[in-house]
Design a protein around this motif. Structure first.
Motif, PDB file in Angstrom:
ATOM      1  N   GLY A   1       0.869  -1.386   0.090  1.00 47.49           N
ATOM      2  CA  GLY A   1      -0.065   0.024   0.080  1.00 47.49           C
ATOM      3  C   GLY A   1       0.755   1.360   0.034  1.00 47.49           C
ATOM      4  O   GLY A   1       0.381   2.093  -0.733  1.00 47.49           O
ATOM      5  N   TRP A   2       1.871   1.308   0.779  1.00 47.73           N
ATOM      6  CA  TRP A   2       2.753   2.379   0.728  1.00 47.73           C
ATOM      7  C   TRP A   2       3.959   2.451   0.082  1.00 47.73           C
ATOM      8  O   TRP A   2       4.349   3.546  -0.301  1.00 47.73           O
ATOM      9  N   LEU A   3       4.297   1.407  -0.471  1.00 43.18           N
ATOM     10  CA  LEU A   3       5.730   1.334  -1.273  1.00 43.18           C
ATOM     11  C   LEU A   3       5.467   0.911  -2.715  1.00 43.18           C
ATOM     12  O   LEU A   3       6.349   0.714  -3.302  1.00 43.18           O
ATOM     13  N   GLY A   4       4.267   0.510  -3.058  1.00 42.47           N
ATOM     14  CA  GLY A   4       3.813   0.288  -4.497  1.00 42.47           C
ATOM     15  C   GLY A   4       4.214  -1.435  -4.758  1.00 42.47           C
ATOM     16  O   GLY A   4       4.706  -2.179  -3.741  1.00 42.47           O
ATOM     17  N   LYS A   5       4.101  -1.743  -5.784  1.00 44.22           N
ATOM     18  CA  LYS A   5       4.256  -3.058  -6.212  1.00 44.22           C
ATOM     19  C   LYS A   5       5.771  -3.662  -5.886  1.00 44.22           C
ATOM     20  O   LYS A   5       6.145  -4.553  -5.216  1.00 44.22           O
ATOM     21  N   LEU A   6       6.634  -2.781  -6.637  1.00 42.00           N
ATOM     22  CA  LEU A   6       8.063  -3.473  -6.486  1.00 42.00           C
ATOM     23  C   LEU A   6       8.626  -2.984  -4.943  1.00 42.00           C
ATOM     24  O   LEU A   6       9.165  -3.910  -4.424  1.00 42.00           O
ATOM     25  N   GLY A   7       8.123  -1.910  -4.458  1.00 42.58           N
ATOM     26  CA  GLY A   7       8.678  -1.588  -3.237  1.00 42.58           C
ATOM     27  C   GLY A   7       8.193  -2.538  -2.148  1.00 42.58           C
ATOM     28  O   GLY A   7       8.875  -2.967  -1.243  1.00 42.58           O
ATOM     29  N   GLY A   8       6.916  -2.911  -2.469  1.00 39.78           N
ATOM     30  CA  GLY A   8       6.192  -4.027  -1.432  1.00 39.78           C
ATOM     31  C   GLY A   8       6.863  -5.300  -1.637  1.00 39.78           C
ATOM     32  O   GLY A   8       6.903  -6.034  -0.489  1.00 39.78           O
ATOM     33  N   PHE A   9       7.137  -5.512  -2.722  1.00 37.00           N
ATOM     34  CA  PHE A   9       7.869  -6.799  -2.981  1.00 37.00           C
ATOM     35  C   PHE A   9       9.286  -6.866  -2.357  1.00 37.00           C
ATOM     36  O   PHE A   9       9.461  -8.044  -1.362  1.00 37.00           O
ATOM     37  N   LEU A  10       9.992  -5.803  -2.609  1.00 40.44           N
ATOM     38  CA  LEU A  10      11.321  -5.696  -1.965  1.00 40.44           C
ATOM     39  C   LEU A  10      11.058  -5.709  -0.182  1.00 40.44           C
ATOM     40  O   LEU A  10      11.913  -6.403   0.470  1.00 40.44           O
ATOM     41  N   ALA A  11      10.137  -5.073   0.086  1.00 41.16           N
ATOM     42  CA  ALA A  11       9.949  -5.091   1.553  1.00 41.16           C
ATOM     43  C   ALA A  11       9.734  -6.677   2.283  1.00 41.16           C
ATOM     44  O   ALA A  11      10.232  -6.850   3.232  1.00 41.16           O
ATOM     45  N   LEU A  12       9.023  -7.132   1.351  1.00 41.38           N
ATOM     46  CA  LEU A  12       8.292  -8.458   1.916  1.00 41.38           C
ATOM     47  C   LEU A  12       9.606  -9.545   1.798  1.00 41.38           C
ATOM     48  O   LEU A  12       9.685 -10.399   2.655  1.00 41.38           O
ATOM     49  N   LEU A  13      10.539  -9.261   0.688  1.00 42.66           N
ATOM     50  CA  LEU A  13      11.638  -9.884   0.714  1.00 42.66           C
ATOM     51  C   LEU A  13      12.430 -10.123   1.836  1.00 42.66           C
ATOM     52  O   LEU A  13      13.104 -10.805   2.363  1.00 42.66           O
ATOM     53  N   GLY A  14      12.455  -8.680   2.252  1.00 47.47           N
ATOM     54  CA  GLY A  14      13.230  -8.399   3.807  1.00 47.47           C
ATOM     55  C   GLY A  14      12.766  -8.904   4.711  1.00 47.47           C
ATOM     56  O   GLY A  14      13.195  -9.901   5.639  1.00 47.47           O
ATOM     57  N   VAL A  15      11.409  -9.067   4.744  1.00 48.39           N
ATOM     58  CA  VAL A  15      10.625  -9.713   5.825  1.00 48.39           C
ATOM     59  C   VAL A  15      10.971 -11.164   5.957  1.00 48.39           C
ATOM     60  O   VAL A  15      10.937 -11.989   6.937  1.00 48.39           O
ATOM     61  N   VAL A  16      10.998 -11.626   4.594  1.00 48.40           N
ATOM     62  CA  VAL A  16      11.203 -13.162   4.553  1.00 48.40           C
ATOM     63  C   VAL A  16      12.507 -13.354   4.933  1.00 48.40           C
ATOM     64  O   VAL A  16      12.991 -14.600   5.625  1.00 48.40           O
ATOM     65  N   ALA A  17      13.577 -12.618   4.449  1.00 49.41           N
ATOM     66  CA  ALA A  17      15.094 -13.026   4.824  1.00 49.41           C
ATOM     67  C   ALA A  17      15.358 -12.811   6.186  1.00 49.41           C
ATOM     68  O   ALA A  17      16.286 -13.818   6.768  1.00 49.41           O
ATOM     69  N   ALA A  18      14.584 -11.851   7.042  1.00 46.62           N
ATOM     70  CA  ALA A  18      14.907 -11.779   8.254  1.00 46.62           C
ATOM     71  C   ALA A  18      14.826 -12.940   9.110  1.00 46.62           C
ATOM     72  O   ALA A  18      15.669 -13.465   9.753  1.00 46.62           O
ATOM     73  N   PRO A  19      13.665 -13.599   8.985  1.00 44.02           N
ATOM     74  CA  PRO A  19      13.600 -14.886  10.023  1.00 44.02           C
ATOM     75  C   PRO A  19      14.242 -16.087   9.580  1.00 44.02           C
ATOM     76  O   PRO A  19      14.770 -16.759  10.310  1.00 44.02           O
ATOM     77  N   ILE A  20      14.560 -16.218   8.123  1.00 48.49           N
ATOM     78  CA  ILE A  20      15.389 -17.078   7.434  1.00 48.49           C
ATOM     79  C   ILE A  20      16.840 -17.184   8.060  1.00 48.49           C
ATOM     80  O   ILE A  20      17.260 -17.947   8.538  1.00 48.49           O
ATOM     81  N   THR A  21      17.270 -15.819   8.070  1.00 51.52           N
ATOM     82  CA  THR A  21      18.679 -15.754   8.660  1.00 51.52           C
ATOM     83  C   THR A  21      18.837 -15.904   9.896  1.00 51.52           C
ATOM     84  O   THR A  21      19.952 -15.797  10.497  1.00 51.52           O
ATOM     85  N   SER A  22      17.773 -15.611  10.740  1.00 56.80           N
ATOM     86  CA  SER A  22      17.811 -15.867  12.113  1.00 56.80           C
ATOM     87  C   SER A  22      17.776 -17.380  12.554  1.00 56.80           C
ATOM     88  O   SER A  22      18.522 -17.765  13.435  1.00 56.80           O
ATOM     89  N   ALA A  23      16.858 -18.131  11.714  1.00 54.01           N
ATOM     90  CA  ALA A  23      16.912 -19.497  12.231  1.00 54.01           C
ATOM     91  C   ALA A  23      18.044 -20.237  11.714  1.00 54.01           C
ATOM     92  O   ALA A  23      18.273 -21.320  12.344  1.00 54.01           O
ATOM     93  N   ASP A  24      18.714 -20.072  10.698  1.00 51.63           N
ATOM     94  CA  ASP A  24      19.960 -20.723  10.258  1.00 51.63           C
ATOM     95  C   ASP A  24      20.860 -20.515  11.161  1.00 51.63           C
ATOM     96  O   ASP A  24      21.662 -21.439  11.677  1.00 51.63           O
ATOM     97  N   THR A  25      21.114 -19.248  12.042  1.00 50.63           N
ATOM     98  CA  THR A  25      22.414 -19.139  12.916  1.00 50.63           C
ATOM     99  C   THR A  25      21.626 -19.713  14.312  1.00 50.63           C
ATOM    100  O   THR A  25      22.454 -19.953  15.040  1.00 50.63           O
ATOM    101  N   ALA A  26      20.224 -20.004  14.424  1.00 51.18           N
ATOM    102  CA  ALA A  26      19.864 -20.525  15.639  1.00 51.18           C
ATOM    103  C   ALA A  26      20.127 -21.771  15.492  1.00 51.18           C
ATOM    104  O   ALA A  26      20.774 -22.503  16.636  1.00 51.18           O
ATOM    105  N   PHE A  27      20.240 -22.644  14.378  1.00 55.16           N
ATOM    106  CA  PHE A  27      20.623 -23.922  14.363  1.00 55.16           C
ATOM    107  C   PHE A  27      22.213 -24.264  14.660  1.00 55.16           C
ATOM    108  O   PHE A  27      22.779 -24.817  15.202  1.00 55.16           O
ATOM    109  N   ARG A  28      23.028 -23.176  13.946  1.00 54.87           N
ATOM    110  CA  ARG A  28      24.263 -23.026  14.185  1.00 54.87           C
ATOM    111  C   ARG A  28      24.741 -22.980  15.650  1.00 54.87           C
ATOM    112  O   ARG A  28      25.656 -23.353  16.113  1.00 54.87           O
ATOM    113  N   SER A  29      23.994 -21.834  16.304  1.00 53.09           N
ATOM    114  CA  SER A  29      24.258 -21.700  17.724  1.00 53.09           C
ATOM    115  C   SER A  29      24.057 -22.948  18.587  1.00 53.09           C
ATOM    116  O   SER A  29      24.764 -23.242  19.435  1.00 53.09           O
ATOM    117  N   ALA A  30      22.972 -23.747  18.132  1.00 51.37           N
ATOM    118  CA  ALA A  30      22.624 -24.996  18.741  1.00 51.37           C
ATOM    119  C   ALA A  30      23.722 -26.031  18.735  1.00 51.37           C
ATOM    120  O   ALA A  30      24.146 -26.740  19.518  1.00 51.37           O
TER     121      ALA A  30
END
Length: 484
Positions: free
Chosen positions: A325-354
């Motif tokens: 709604g605020w960033l348009g289609k391209l901006g929204g896609f990039l924003a969501l990509l960041g939201v997807v990357a954040a948890p993925i990159t926290s989870a892999d280091t969680a396994f590494r930490s374990a």
């Protein structure tokens, strides 16, 4: 433009407090610890090419930020925004007084102790029994993070790609990445892609902030909306529910499990404030922005509550709606990509930490791929099993376990400061507060014992007081630290 910013007094002031707090209170906490720029760090004294690898301060900051971010400062902040502008108080002061202090000191103690993982640090300060309990709890938390941050991104990817691949295939793809990132040397994958995603996550947050300001979004003011604005305030009181709901955007025990990863890579102790205190403040800024976005995008708190109710209280749908709604289609896609990357990159280091927690405990060298696989395999199997459990249930217990781990970390750091004759009050007060929060939550929450608020609050206060009295009694009996 200026007229649009004027109504955002609370929002702007909160952002300024976080920035100023980094320079002022962050410097004070740094002086309390006393970093030594001449002292060799574990990155040099224990270099192994796998986990102990020297990396630049800027790169480590972005990696640390992405490690600790996950869904917390976004999803947690949006869920916390349901309570109204009071969420700003917890994000700002929780970040500066609790979270950043917790992250920085836990990380620097790890640096001083040769890069020890969190359970080993807790064992050295609170005793063997506490260490054993924390090894078990921390490992479970890491697997929970892996499960939570596997299903969430998979669902978002299904939505973003229009069902190009089914949910199970995204699960498989992300899971394979987790395996690779957990087993490969830290500088081969994490060190190369994390800085990029870390920058993207920050860019996304500032894009949303720019939209808030440019559009003059009606961010509610604290001074005119003070109190609990949650649609069901009796079931969800600010204390302790808000303090559990917003974890990664204020204080999170998960962070202390991730900090040793970068404590093994930092080149100079003086970089600690920028990396660890700074990453937590950056996360607080992200949480502040998303909380403001949630409360303002829909035109008011009532509309926000209605949208959440109509969409199953899904923070993911809110993020998607705001981004597009605020960033348009391209901006929204990039924003969501960041939201997807954040948890993925926290989870892999969680396994590494374990993996490293178990390796430290069993004293198993990690230079061999086979040894890494042997330790990691049971963790991945446990994650697959957890995927069959309802996501909401996993998230609730993850949130409480996460904050309880922060309690143990704060008490451990407090003991360390006492033994080193340093100002221990900087962690004692947060430790007492978070003890009361976690105790009351498990007593009154629906997923806990569902006791009355009166009983829950009373027991929490008594328990926190007893711990404080016990600490005061044993404080003078603590022996000086062997690691200073």
């Amino acid at each position: 433009m200026f007229k649009k910013i004027i109504p955002m007094i609370t929002f702007i002031v909160c952002l300024l407090i976080l920035v100023v707090g980094y320079f002022v209170y962050g410097r004070y906490i740094e002086n309390v610890f006393g970093p030594d720029k001449e002292r060799k760090t574990p990155a040099f004294t224990k270099t192994d090419g796998v986990d102990y690898v020297p990396m630049s301060g800027k790169k480590i900051f972005l990696i640390q930020f992405l490690n600790i971010a996950g869904l917390g400062p976004i999803f947690g902040a949006i869920m916390g925004a349901m309570y109204g502008p009071v969420v700003f108080l917890w994000i700002v002061f929780g970040t500066l007084i609790c979270g950043a202090v917790h992250d920085y000191l836990a990380a620097m103690i790890s640096v001083r102790s040769g890069g020890k993982s969190l359970p080993e640090l807790i064992a050295s300060e609170l005793g063997t029994t506490a260490g054993v309990v924390m090894r078990f709890v921390t490992t479970i938390l890491m697997v929970l993070v892996g499960a939570v941050f596997l299903s969430g991104p998979a669902n978002l990817l299904v939505s973003m790609t229009g069902g190009f691949l089914a949910y199970k295939w995204w699960i498989a793809i992300i899971f394979i990445y987790y395996v690779v990132a957990t087993l490969f040397p830290v500088d081969k994958i994490i060190g190369r892609i994390y800085p990029i995603f870390g920058f993207a996550l920050l860019f996304m947050a500032f894009g949303i902030m720019g939209a808030i300001i440019i559009k003059g979004a009606p961010v509610p003011e604290l001074f005119s909306n003070f109190g609990n604005l949650n649609p069901n305030p009796d079931k969800f009181p600010v204390f302790p529910m808000l303090f559990i709901t917003v974890a990664c955007g204020a204080i999170s025990g998960f962070h202390a499990t991730q900090s040793p990863l970068m404590a093994r890579c930092i080149k100079n102790e003086k970089d600690g404030r920028k990396v660890f205190f700074g990453a937590m403040v950056a996360e607080g800024i992200v949480a502040t922005i998303w909380a403001a976005a949630g409360m303002s995008f829909f035109g008011g708190m009532d509309n926000f509550h209605s949208f959440m109710a109509d969409n199953g209280n899904s923070a993911a749908i809110v993020v998607s709606k705001i981004s597009s709604g605020w960033l348009g289609k391209l901006g929204g896609f990039l924003a969501l990509l960041g939201v997807v990357a954040a948890p993925i990159t926290s989870a892999d280091t969680a396994f590494r930490s374990a993996r490293l927690i178990i390796a430290d405990f069993l004293n198993i060298d990690q230079k061999s791929y086979m040894k890494r696989i042997i330790i990691s395999a049971p963790l991945f199997i446990a994650c697959i099993v957890l995927l069959n459990i309802n996501f909401d249930i996993i998230w609730r217990y993850f949130a409480w376990t996460n904050q309880t781990l922060a309690v143990f970390t704060l008490w451990s750091v407090t003991v360390y400061l006492v033994r080193n004759n340093k100002n221990y009050f900087v962690t004692l007060f947060p430790a007492i507060f978070m003890t009361a929060v976690c105790t009351s939550y498990i007593l009154i929450a629906p997923e806990g014992f569902s006791l009355s608020h009166t009983i829950g609050y009373s027991v929490a206060v008594i328990f926190a007081a007893l711990l404080t009295i016990t600490f005061a009694f044993y404080r003078k009996k603590l022996e000086p630290a062997t690691i200073k």
